[in-house]
Design a protein around this motif. Sequence first.
Motif, PDB file in Angstrom:
ATOM      1  N   ILE A 213      55.352  32.573  44.098  1.00 46.39           N
ATOM      2  CA  ILE A 213      54.471  33.687  44.057  1.00 46.39           C
ATOM      3  C   ILE A 213      53.273  33.789  42.932  1.00 46.39           C
ATOM      4  CG2 ILE A 213      54.408  36.198  43.669  1.00 46.39           C
ATOM      5  CD1 ILE A 213      57.115  36.263  44.898  1.00 46.39           C
ATOM      6  N   ALA A 214      53.603  33.283  41.501  1.00 49.58           N
ATOM      7  CA  ALA A 214      52.821  33.130  40.587  1.00 49.58           C
ATOM      8  C   ALA A 214      51.622  32.291  40.844  1.00 49.58           C
ATOM      9  CB  ALA A 214      53.625  32.678  39.246  1.00 49.58           C
ATOM     10  N   CYS A 215      51.653  31.295  41.864  1.00 54.99           N
ATOM     11  CA  CYS A 215      50.333  30.599  42.023  1.00 54.99           C
ATOM     12  C   CYS A 215      49.589  31.181  43.096  1.00 54.99           C
ATOM     13  CB  CYS A 215      50.971  29.004  42.531  1.00 54.99           C
ATOM     14  SG  CYS A 215      51.881  28.536  41.180  1.00 54.99           S
ATOM     15  N   LEU A 216      50.110  32.326  43.820  1.00 60.02           N
ATOM     16  CA  LEU A 216      49.090  32.635  45.023  1.00 60.02           C
ATOM     17  C   LEU A 216      48.026  33.442  44.576  1.00 60.02           C
ATOM     18  CD1 LEU A 216      52.205  34.485  46.823  1.00 60.02           C
ATOM     19  CD2 LEU A 216      51.058  32.163  47.429  1.00 60.02           C
ATOM     20  N   GLU A 217      47.123  33.726  45.460  1.00 56.40           N
ATOM     21  CA  GLU A 217      45.903  34.325  45.179  1.00 56.40           C
ATOM     22  C   GLU A 217      46.347  35.705  44.447  1.00 56.40           C
ATOM     23  OE1 GLU A 217      42.849  33.036  45.874  1.00 56.40           O
ATOM     24  OE2 GLU A 217      43.494  31.273  46.604  1.00 56.40           O
ATOM     25  N   GLU A 219      45.018  38.421  45.208  1.00 54.83           N
ATOM     26  CA  GLU A 219      45.177  39.684  45.844  1.00 54.83           C
ATOM     27  C   GLU A 219      46.580  39.742  46.491  1.00 54.83           C
ATOM     28  OE1 GLU A 219      42.707  37.256  46.552  1.00 54.83           O
ATOM     29  OE2 GLU A 219      40.951  38.097  47.090  1.00 54.83           O
ATOM     30  N   VAL A 220      47.389  38.796  46.428  1.00 55.16           N
ATOM     31  CA  VAL A 220      48.813  38.913  46.893  1.00 55.16           C
ATOM     32  C   VAL A 220      49.558  38.994  45.443  1.00 55.16           C
ATOM     33  CG1 VAL A 220      50.662  37.570  48.083  1.00 55.16           C
ATOM     34  CG2 VAL A 220      48.169  37.322  48.777  1.00 55.16           C
ATOM     35  N   ARG A 221      49.229  38.040  44.689  1.00 49.17           N
ATOM     36  CA  ARG A 221      50.264  38.016  43.441  1.00 49.17           C
ATOM     37  C   ARG A 221      50.037  39.267  42.683  1.00 49.17           C
ATOM     38  NH1 ARG A 221      47.251  34.081  39.762  1.00 49.17           N
ATOM     39  NH2 ARG A 221      46.191  36.188  39.339  1.00 49.17           N
ATOM     40  N   ASP A 222      48.972  39.924  42.688  1.00 48.40           N
ATOM     41  CA  ASP A 222      48.802  41.185  41.745  1.00 48.40           C
ATOM     42  C   ASP A 222      48.510  42.371  42.293  1.00 48.40           C
ATOM     43  OD1 ASP A 222      48.452  39.285  39.736  1.00 48.40           O
ATOM     44  OD2 ASP A 222      46.197  39.351  39.708  1.00 48.40           O
ATOM     45  N   HIS A 223      48.641  42.566  43.648  1.00 42.89           N
ATOM     46  CA  HIS A 223      48.258  43.708  44.455  1.00 42.89           C
ATOM     47  C   HIS A 223      49.559  44.031  45.759  1.00 42.89           C
ATOM     48  CE1 HIS A 223      44.516  44.377  42.539  1.00 42.89           C
ATOM     49  NE2 HIS A 223      44.260  43.415  42.719  1.00 42.89           N
ATOM     50  N   GLU A 224      50.146  42.955  46.230  1.00 45.15           N
ATOM     51  CA  GLU A 224      51.186  43.220  47.222  1.00 45.15           C
ATOM     52  C   GLU A 224      52.478  43.264  46.402  1.00 45.15           C
ATOM     53  OE1 GLU A 224      50.265  42.180  51.247  1.00 45.15           O
ATOM     54  OE2 GLU A 224      49.336  40.322  50.543  1.00 45.15           O
TER      55      GLU A 224
END
Length: 306
Positions: A213-217, A219-224
């Motif tokens: 998760i820490a390496c995701l974009e 948009e995903v990591r910080d908002h979903e």
Amino acid sequence: MSLPLKELINIGAKQLKDAGVADAEIDAKELYCFMQGIDRTALMLRWQDVLQDNQCEAYFALIEKRASRAPLQHITGIQEFMGMSFEVNEKVLIPRQDTETMVEDALELMEKGTLRGQGYADSLKKGGDVLDLCCGSGAIGISIAKLAKGARVTCSDISREAIAVAEKNARLNGCKSVKFTESDMFAAFGGRLGKKKFNLIISNPPYIPPSVIACLEPEVRDHEPVMALDGGEDGLAFYRIIAKEAPEYLKKDGVLMLEIGFDQKEAVKGLLRDTGCFEKIVGLTDLTGKDRIVCAVLSKNPQKTP
Ligand code: GLN
């Protein structure tokens, strides 16, 4: 400042591209359509328009939001899924196209008893009781309720806020019959009056290890919602619970259908196999050819392991 529409969108797209947004041009157009309440065809017809100051400002405010890597769907509030519109916010996972593949498989199963053309399970052919476990926005369950004849759908999620979003989506899509249950996995279905059982349990549970998760974009990591993504240390925590408990909540010949991460097929098949309660355990791919779904049928003679 007044700008021709074409130029406005080009500047917007460039700002998004510079911010690292993957589909910069598409998003620049989508944001304009959203601002004007028009679709992409109407956009093409207006290509020669010249926009006035206040409109340019309003547009660049949206571009700025997207450039901060807020997901497009959190700005527009909408994601299309199976040809229907679903409202989304930061409390639910934004429905993905990969998941449409699983819904299409479920619909085929409920219509013909086949999986990608191969005979699989007849028990669902005349509809039946369906549980969308970890429903989030309700995209899976509501699409099945809308598109499969005779499906009686229950959507459940541990998050009350997600259930609120899913309930709204059922209303918006005219699905009055869908039931909603707030439940930590199967907890609410094993009540005093006996366990509620289903012909199909379908789920897109959280399945990403925190290290990934820490390496995701952003948009995903910080908002979903991390709770919709985090599948525990090895990503398999929820599949362990499902493998162990789903057999108790499936009717005879009932089917379990799970979305999985691209590298989890063997592990999830193994978890189901180890329970001794499932047969016909198969993996299916998504549109890009990646492993994306594992499907199994409740065994006629469950071999409970000690
Ligand atoms: N497929 C989603 C993603 O890649 C994750 C979905 C999930 O954890 N259930 O972001």
